[in-house]
Design a protein around this motif. Structure first.
Motif, PDB file in Angstrom:
ATOM      1  N   GLY A   1      34.010  50.788  60.930  1.00  0.00           N
ATOM      2  CA  GLY A   1      34.761  52.003  61.169  1.00  0.00           C
ATOM      3  C   GLY A   1      36.164  51.786  60.631  1.00  0.00           C
ATOM      4  N   TRP A   2      36.641  52.724  59.815  1.00  0.00           N
ATOM      5  CA  TRP A   2      37.917  52.515  59.130  1.00  0.00           C
ATOM      6  C   TRP A   2      38.970  53.508  59.615  1.00  0.00           C
ATOM      7  CZ3 TRP A   2      39.127  48.550  55.933  1.00  0.00           C
ATOM      8  CH2 TRP A   2      40.419  48.595  55.382  1.00  0.00           C
ATOM      9  N   ILE A   3      40.152  52.970  59.981  1.00  0.00           N
ATOM     10  CA  ILE A   3      41.264  53.778  60.481  1.00  0.00           C
ATOM     11  C   ILE A   3      42.379  53.772  59.439  1.00  0.00           C
ATOM     12  CG2 ILE A   3      42.932  54.087  62.343  1.00  0.00           C
ATOM     13  CD1 ILE A   3      41.056  52.347  64.091  1.00  0.00           C
ATOM     14  N   GLY A   4      42.781  54.979  59.019  1.00  0.00           N
ATOM     15  CA  GLY A   4      43.849  55.095  58.032  1.00  0.00           C
ATOM     16  C   GLY A   4      43.293  55.332  56.642  1.00  0.00           C
ATOM     17  N   CYS A   5      43.404  56.549  56.140  1.00  0.00           N
ATOM     18  CA  CYS A   5      42.772  56.921  54.871  1.00  0.00           C
ATOM     19  C   CYS A   5      43.802  57.367  53.837  1.00  0.00           C
ATOM     20  CB  CYS A   5      41.741  58.021  55.104  1.00  0.00           C
ATOM     21  SG  CYS A   5      40.428  57.546  56.243  1.00  0.00           S
ATOM     22  N   GLY A   6      44.940  56.707  53.832  1.00  0.00           N
ATOM     23  CA  GLY A   6      45.962  57.004  52.843  1.00  0.00           C
ATOM     24  C   GLY A   6      45.623  56.414  51.486  1.00  0.00           C
ATOM     25  N   ARG A   7      46.553  56.547  50.547  1.00  0.00           N
ATOM     26  CA  ARG A   7      46.303  56.112  49.175  1.00  0.00           C
ATOM     27  C   ARG A   7      46.047  54.617  49.086  1.00  0.00           C
ATOM     28  NH1 ARG A   7      50.842  57.386  44.762  1.00  0.00           N
ATOM     29  NH2 ARG A   7      51.994  55.932  46.114  1.00  0.00           N
ATOM     30  N   HIS A   8      46.826  53.824  49.804  1.00  0.00           N
ATOM     31  CA  HIS A   8      46.636  52.376  49.736  1.00  0.00           C
ATOM     32  C   HIS A   8      45.246  51.978  50.218  1.00  0.00           C
ATOM     33  CE1 HIS A   8      47.549  48.113  49.872  1.00  0.00           C
ATOM     34  NE2 HIS A   8      47.134  48.087  51.130  1.00  0.00           N
ATOM     35  N   ALA A   9      44.836  52.543  51.340  1.00  0.00           N
ATOM     36  CA  ALA A   9      43.522  52.191  51.891  1.00  0.00           C
ATOM     37  C   ALA A   9      42.402  52.624  50.957  1.00  0.00           C
ATOM     38  CB  ALA A   9      43.341  52.826  53.265  1.00  0.00           C
TER      39      ALA A   9
ATOM     40  N   LEU B   1      41.886  48.965  49.183  1.00  0.00           N
ATOM     41  CA  LEU B   1      41.095  48.182  50.139  1.00  0.00           C
ATOM     42  C   LEU B   1      39.648  48.654  50.238  1.00  0.00           C
ATOM     43  CD1 LEU B   1      43.809  47.952  52.923  1.00  0.00           C
ATOM     44  CD2 LEU B   1      42.960  46.036  51.553  1.00  0.00           C
ATOM     45  N   MET B   2      39.443  49.920  50.480  1.00  0.00           N
ATOM     46  CA  MET B   2      38.092  50.412  50.721  1.00  0.00           C
ATOM     47  C   MET B   2      37.150  50.248  49.525  1.00  0.00           C
ATOM     48  SD  MET B   2      39.061  53.717  53.105  1.00  0.00           S
ATOM     49  CE  MET B   2      37.394  54.103  53.621  1.00  0.00           C
ATOM     50  N   PRO B   3      37.635  50.298  48.268  1.00  0.00           N
ATOM     51  CA  PRO B   3      36.710  50.055  47.156  1.00  0.00           C
ATOM     52  C   PRO B   3      36.081  48.664  47.178  1.00  0.00           C
ATOM     53  CG  PRO B   3      38.693  51.119  46.353  1.00  0.00           C
ATOM     54  CD  PRO B   3      38.963  50.735  47.776  1.00  0.00           C
ATOM     55  N   GLN B   4      36.694  47.729  47.899  1.00  0.00           N
ATOM     56  CA  GLN B   4      36.167  46.364  47.923  1.00  0.00           C
ATOM     57  C   GLN B   4      35.104  46.162  49.004  1.00  0.00           C
ATOM     58  OE1 GLN B   4      37.414  45.079  45.351  1.00  0.00           O
ATOM     59  NE2 GLN B   4      39.177  46.446  45.193  1.00  0.00           N
ATOM     60  N   LEU B   5      34.964  47.111  49.910  1.00  0.00           N
ATOM     61  CA  LEU B   5      34.058  46.913  51.042  1.00  0.00           C
ATOM     62  C   LEU B   5      32.600  46.869  50.603  1.00  0.00           C
ATOM     63  CD1 LEU B   5      35.812  49.312  53.598  1.00  0.00           C
ATOM     64  CD2 LEU B   5      35.945  46.805  53.527  1.00  0.00           C
ATOM     65  N   GLY B   6      32.157  47.889  49.867  1.00  0.00           N
ATOM     66  CA  GLY B   6      30.761  47.943  49.437  1.00  0.00           C
ATOM     67  C   GLY B   6      30.382  46.772  48.558  1.00  0.00           C
ATOM     68  N   ARG B   7      31.331  46.260  47.786  1.00  0.00           N
ATOM     69  CA  ARG B   7      31.062  45.104  46.922  1.00  0.00           C
ATOM     70  C   ARG B   7      30.762  43.853  47.742  1.00  0.00           C
ATOM     71  NH1 ARG B   7      36.041  44.610  42.908  1.00  0.00           N
ATOM     72  NH2 ARG B   7      34.681  43.026  41.950  1.00  0.00           N
TER      73      ARG B   7
ATOM     74  N   VAL C   1      30.879  51.720  55.014  1.00  0.00           N
ATOM     75  CA  VAL C   1      31.824  52.541  55.770  1.00  0.00           C
ATOM     76  C   VAL C   1      31.019  53.583  56.540  1.00  0.00           C
ATOM     77  CG1 VAL C   1      33.827  54.061  55.668  1.00  0.00           C
ATOM     78  CG2 VAL C   1      33.613  52.180  54.025  1.00  0.00           C
ATOM     79  N   ALA C   2      30.880  53.353  57.841  1.00  0.00           N
ATOM     80  CA  ALA C   2      30.065  54.243  58.665  1.00  0.00           C
ATOM     81  C   ALA C   2      30.858  55.422  59.209  1.00  0.00           C
ATOM     82  CB  ALA C   2      29.461  53.461  59.828  1.00  0.00           C
ATOM     83  N   ALA C   3      32.164  55.209  59.457  1.00  0.00           N
ATOM     84  CA  ALA C   3      32.997  56.264  60.026  1.00  0.00           C
ATOM     85  C   ALA C   3      34.432  56.030  59.592  1.00  0.00           C
ATOM     86  CB  ALA C   3      32.897  56.273  61.547  1.00  0.00           C
ATOM     87  N   VAL C   4      35.189  57.114  59.455  1.00  0.00           N
ATOM     88  CA  VAL C   4      36.591  57.015  59.056  1.00  0.00           C
ATOM     89  C   VAL C   4      37.441  57.835  60.010  1.00  0.00           C
ATOM     90  CG1 VAL C   4      36.093  56.624  56.613  1.00  0.00           C
ATOM     91  CG2 VAL C   4      36.383  58.974  57.458  1.00  0.00           C
ATOM     92  N   CYS C   5      38.741  57.500  60.030  1.00  0.00           N
ATOM     93  CA  CYS C   5      39.656  58.182  60.939  1.00  0.00           C
ATOM     94  C   CYS C   5      41.027  58.291  60.298  1.00  0.00           C
ATOM     95  CB  CYS C   5      39.759  57.389  62.247  1.00  0.00           C
ATOM     96  SG  CYS C   5      40.993  58.025  63.406  1.00  0.00           S
ATOM     97  N   ASP C   6      41.629  59.464  60.420  1.00  0.00           N
ATOM     98  CA  ASP C   6      43.016  59.661  60.004  1.00  0.00           C
ATOM     99  C   ASP C   6      43.529  60.909  60.694  1.00  0.00           C
ATOM    100  OD1 ASP C   6      44.756  58.581  57.277  1.00  0.00           O
ATOM    101  OD2 ASP C   6      45.419  60.422  58.246  1.00  0.00           O
TER     102      ASP C   6
END
Length: 330
Positions: free
Chosen positions: A6-14, A18-24, A29-34
């Motif tokens: 579960g990912w908190i914070g969906c700004g440009r940096h994230a 960061l998030m492009p590296q998760l699936g690799r 990413v099951a859930a997101v929050c902002d």
């Protein structure tokens, strides 16, 4: 093994770093929050999240999560990570882990209670040039580190409106409060600072230090350079050997070569002459020289219970303590 995060914070940096590296690295990413509903919805669309939240507490309560990741402000890092740990979920935090060293220590206490790891996003250790330099230092040839000089600049526009420099300290300077002791092999012992401030928001300072193991050095940081120019340079001095890392990607190892100008038989030696490396940007390779991919690879291993060198909350506490010592001298 795939982990649901579960990912908190969906700004440009994230969403871009960061998030492009998760699936690799086997993390879904099951859930997101902002708090920005549009940003959260965009991240969910990009990364295939099944649920979108505006309150971090609702995200942490989402079913079947294996971990929580976040890139938000330091105060929410503190609050949300403890809430996640209290629910038994391991955590990845972008730096800084909290606003103060004391708050970071509270995260560490929650981590200990939950028996779950907290990993911190000190990606400077993983920048390609720094990683190569770190591996050279671990090898037999370099020997004892004697001194380190590091320059890490930014621009006043990056933290516009924060003439107390709080954002600059927490989001910029904290990197070298982790990186330089990592290179030195020990934490700082003594610090001294000289500064110049030509106008509000424009600061330059030199931090002189000695580490617990006797390594000496200087860190130069400030807000008086354009972010459109290279802003980082590191020199690590040994005995008749030195490493230089320029712009996090160019690495040179200078050894003890003979003078060659008057030697008609002069050649190049693997044992004495300079070794250098620079990345090949023309290659069609999905490389990340800033270090985010390598960092998340280690974070993923830690979240899966595997052996990992990912920086943990203990490293976060140390960096925050160093930062507070430095700020106290400015």
């Amino acid at each position: 093994m795939t982990l649901n995060i579960g990912w908190i914070g969906c700004g440009r940096h994230a969403t871009q770093m960061l998030m492009p590296q998760l699936g690799r690295n086997g993390i879904k990413v099951a859930a997101v929050c902002d708090v920005n509903q549009a940003a959260a919805a965009s991240a969910a669309w990009q990364y295939g999240a099944e649920a979108v939240y505006q309150d971090y507490r609702d995200l942490i309560a989402h079913k079947d999560l294996d971990a929580i990741g976040m890139a938000v402000g330091p105060e929410l890092h503190h609050t949300a990570s403890i809430a996640a740990l209290d629910r038994g979920l391991p955590v990845f935090l972008e730096k800084p882990p909290a606003k103060t060293a004391a708050a970071a220590s509270e995260i560490a206490a929650a981590s200990k209670r939950a028996r779950k790891p907290v990993l911190v996003g000190f990606m400077k250790r993983y920048s390609t040039g720094n990683r190569i330099a770190g591996n050279v230092l671990k090898g037999p040839e370099f020997g004892k580190v004697l001194g380190i000089t590091g320059t890490y600049m930014t621009a006043p526009t990056y933290f516009a409106g924060e003439v107390d420099y709080s954002g600059f300290f927490l989001h910029h300077c904290v990197h070298y409060m982790d990186l330089i002791p990592w290179f030195a092999g020990e934490n700082f012992k003594d610090m001294a600072v000289r500064k110049v401030e030509p106008e509000p928001g424009h600061l330059l300072f030199h931090l002189n230090f000695e580490c617990l193991n006797g390594v000496i050095g200087t860190i130069v940081m400030g807000t008086v350079q354009s972010r459109g120019t290279p802003m980082e340079a590191i020199q690590i001095m040994g005995n008749h050997i030195r490493l230089e890392v320029d712009n996090v990607i160019n690495v040179a190892c200078y050894r003890d070569p003979p003078f060659k100008a008057d030697d008609p038989d002069a050649t190049l030696s693997d044992h004495t002459d300079t070794l250098s490396w620079t990345p090949n940007f023309t290659a069609a390779a999905n490389e990340d020289h800033k270090g985010y991919h390598a960092l998340i690879a280690d974070v993923a291993a830690a979240l899966k219970g595997e052996k990992s060198a990912a920086p943990d909350i203990g490293a976060g506490i140390r960096a925050m303590e160093n930062l507070e010592r430095m700020i106290g001298l400015l």
